[in-house]
Design a protein around this motif. Structure first.
Motif, PDB file in Angstrom:
ATOM      1  N   LEU A 114     -12.005  -3.530   8.742  1.00  0.00           N
ATOM      2  CA  LEU A 114     -11.518  -2.172   9.020  1.00  0.00           C
ATOM      3  C   LEU A 114     -11.489  -1.871  10.521  1.00  0.00           C
ATOM      4  O   LEU A 114     -10.731  -1.016  10.970  1.00  0.00           O
ATOM      5  CB  LEU A 114     -12.413  -1.137   8.320  1.00  0.00           C
ATOM      6  CG  LEU A 114     -12.155  -0.933   6.819  1.00  0.00           C
ATOM      7  CD1 LEU A 114     -13.280  -0.114   6.180  1.00  0.00           C
ATOM      8  CD2 LEU A 114     -10.805  -0.253   6.579  1.00  0.00           C
ATOM      9  N   SER A 145     -10.870   5.924  -0.080  1.00  0.00           N
ATOM     10  CA  SER A 145     -10.795   6.474   1.280  1.00  0.00           C
ATOM     11  C   SER A 145      -9.402   7.013   1.582  1.00  0.00           C
ATOM     12  O   SER A 145      -9.246   8.027   2.262  1.00  0.00           O
ATOM     13  CB  SER A 145     -11.151   5.406   2.326  1.00  0.00           C
ATOM     14  OG  SER A 145     -12.486   5.052   2.187  1.00  0.00           O
ATOM     15  N   LEU A 173      -8.519   7.414   5.514  1.00  0.00           N
ATOM     16  CA  LEU A 173      -7.892   6.160   5.951  1.00  0.00           C
ATOM     17  C   LEU A 173      -6.420   6.217   5.547  1.00  0.00           C
ATOM     18  O   LEU A 173      -6.098   6.743   4.486  1.00  0.00           O
ATOM     19  CB  LEU A 173      -8.596   5.017   5.187  1.00  0.00           C
ATOM     20  CG  LEU A 173      -8.343   3.575   5.574  1.00  0.00           C
ATOM     21  CD1 LEU A 173      -8.898   3.298   6.977  1.00  0.00           C
ATOM     22  CD2 LEU A 173      -9.070   2.649   4.569  1.00  0.00           C
ATOM     23  N   LYS A 201      -3.385   1.290   7.184  1.00  0.00           N
ATOM     24  CA  LYS A 201      -4.613   0.682   7.737  1.00  0.00           C
ATOM     25  C   LYS A 201      -5.414  -0.015   6.649  1.00  0.00           C
ATOM     26  O   LYS A 201      -6.026  -1.063   6.887  1.00  0.00           O
ATOM     27  CB  LYS A 201      -5.473   1.762   8.410  1.00  0.00           C
ATOM     28  CG  LYS A 201      -4.954   2.141   9.772  1.00  0.00           C
ATOM     29  CD  LYS A 201      -6.087   2.582  10.671  1.00  0.00           C
ATOM     30  CE  LYS A 201      -5.613   2.572  12.119  1.00  0.00           C
ATOM     31  NZ  LYS A 201      -5.929   3.762  12.845  1.00  0.00           N
ATOM     32  N   ALA A 202      -5.427   0.597   5.457  1.00  0.00           N
ATOM     33  CA  ALA A 202      -6.166  -0.008   4.342  1.00  0.00           C
ATOM     34  C   ALA A 202      -5.562  -1.371   4.003  1.00  0.00           C
ATOM     35  O   ALA A 202      -6.282  -2.366   3.854  1.00  0.00           O
ATOM     36  CB  ALA A 202      -6.103   0.920   3.130  1.00  0.00           C
TER      37      ALA A 202
END
Ligand SMILES: NC(=O)c1ccc[n+]([C@@H]2O[C@H](COP(=O)([O-])OP(=O)(O)OC[C@H]3O[C@@H](n4cnc5c(N)ncnc54)[C@H](O)[C@@H]3O)[C@@H](O)[C@H]2O)c1
Length: 291
Positions: free
Chosen positions: A29, A59, A65, A69-70
């Motif tokens: 992450l 998230s 998030l 990005k995840a």
């Protein structure tokens, strides 16, 4: 002295269980590192991936998030069932296999054979100090403890413990790595059983049991006192029930074998012998069957 921080790009996590899977996720992450995760138990890498998917999905749902990005983070994690072929590519190895000395010994022996001489070799063990493993690698100066807390994606702290031969560069790089994945490192300058947090937790828990055994107060009132008077999120007895009394019992016995600490309190031994292990069995210091 060499400064290797800028060279640290590839992280290998050994063990895809409760801790290893989340250490890998937290590392990925950060967006700073490529991560490989190794496990030898059939199906475990798939389970870890599914759990991490669930964590990032939650998230994203909660707006903590972005979906992009995840996906990027999960895409940075590569699965492997082969430590020997993965180790040569790692700049930092974090061992998170079961809390069993022989299991960790075989991992560190393998790392001694297959990791590069510069790689940092860290153990996430809760109780095994690095000097018991470092000699097996042939490069004890590159070894340290890196003790994360469960759940890693929530708990900020990571204890870095240096062994008698750990060099400054290893310590500084490990501390910087932990900061880089958005966790807070503290340094134990000399290794000691239980590191910092568990020593303080164990001291408080043993005192709580002495008060209970001496008939000074009930478990409920001791917990209320600690919670309301010291502002702990929960009292020691609820915390022990939550973690599992067998884990605490095993750790106290291990400490005794290492030549530290006193006998396991009777009240704890009796509960463990009766298989009342806390929340997971429905009964420990408190009864959860009616809750
Ligand atoms: N669970 C916690 O709350 C917690 C907190 C801090 C530290 N720790 C420490 O972290 C370590 C891991 O604990 P956990 O709770 O994640 O255990 P776990 O049992 O959930 O996971 C351990 C994993 O290691 C794998 N494994 C075993 N031998 C292996 C090998 N030779 N090569 C590759 N994989 C192997 C197992 O298949 C399993 O998936 C332990 O040392 C423990 O003391 C645990």
């Amino acid at each position: 002295m060499l400064t290797r921080m800028h060279e640290l790009k590839r992280v290998l996590v050994v063990g895809a269980g409760t801790m290893g899977s989340q250490i890998a996720l937290q590392t990925a992450l950060s967006g700073r590192y490529e991560v490989t995760i190794v496990d030898t138990a059939p199906g475990q890498l798939e389970r870890a991936r599914a759990q991490n998917q669930k964590l990032v999905d939650r998230s994203v749902e909660k707006g903590r998030l972005t979906k992009e990005k995840a996906e990027q983070a999960l895409g940075r994690i590569t699965d492997s069932d082969n430590l020997a072929s993965s180790a040569p590519n790692a700049d930092l190895v974090i061992e998170a296999v079961i809390e069993d000395f022989d299991a960790k010994k075989s991992v560190f022996e393998s790392l001694g054979r297959h990791a590069t001489n510069d790689a940092i070799l860290a153990s996430n063990s809760s109780t095994i100090v690095i000097s018991r493993l470092a000699g097996l690698t042939g490069r004890p100066e590159r070894c340290c403890n890196m003790h994360f807390f469960h759940p890693v994606t929530v708990m900020q702290l990571c204890e870095i413990a240096r062994g008698p031969q750990t060099d400054d560069d290893t310590v500084e790089t490990a501390m910087e790595f932990v900061r880089g994945i958005d966790r807070t490192p503290v340094l134990l300058q000399k290794e000691i059983w239980g590191f910092i947090v568990n020593r303080i937790l164990f001291a408080a828990s043993e005192e709580a049991m002495r008060l209970l055994e001496g008939g000074y107060a009930t478990a409920e009132d001791i917990d209320t006192a600690v919670q309301k008077g010291l502002n702990w999120p929960m009292g020691p007895f609820h915390l022990l029930d939550f973690s599992g009394l067998d884990i605490f019992y095993g750790a106290l016995n291990d400490r005794r074998q290492q030549g530290e600490g006193g006998e396991v309190p009777d009240v704890l031994r009796e509960l463990v012998e009766a298989k009342h292990l806390g929340r997971k069995t429905g009964k420990g210091f408190f009864d959860y069957t009616t809750a």
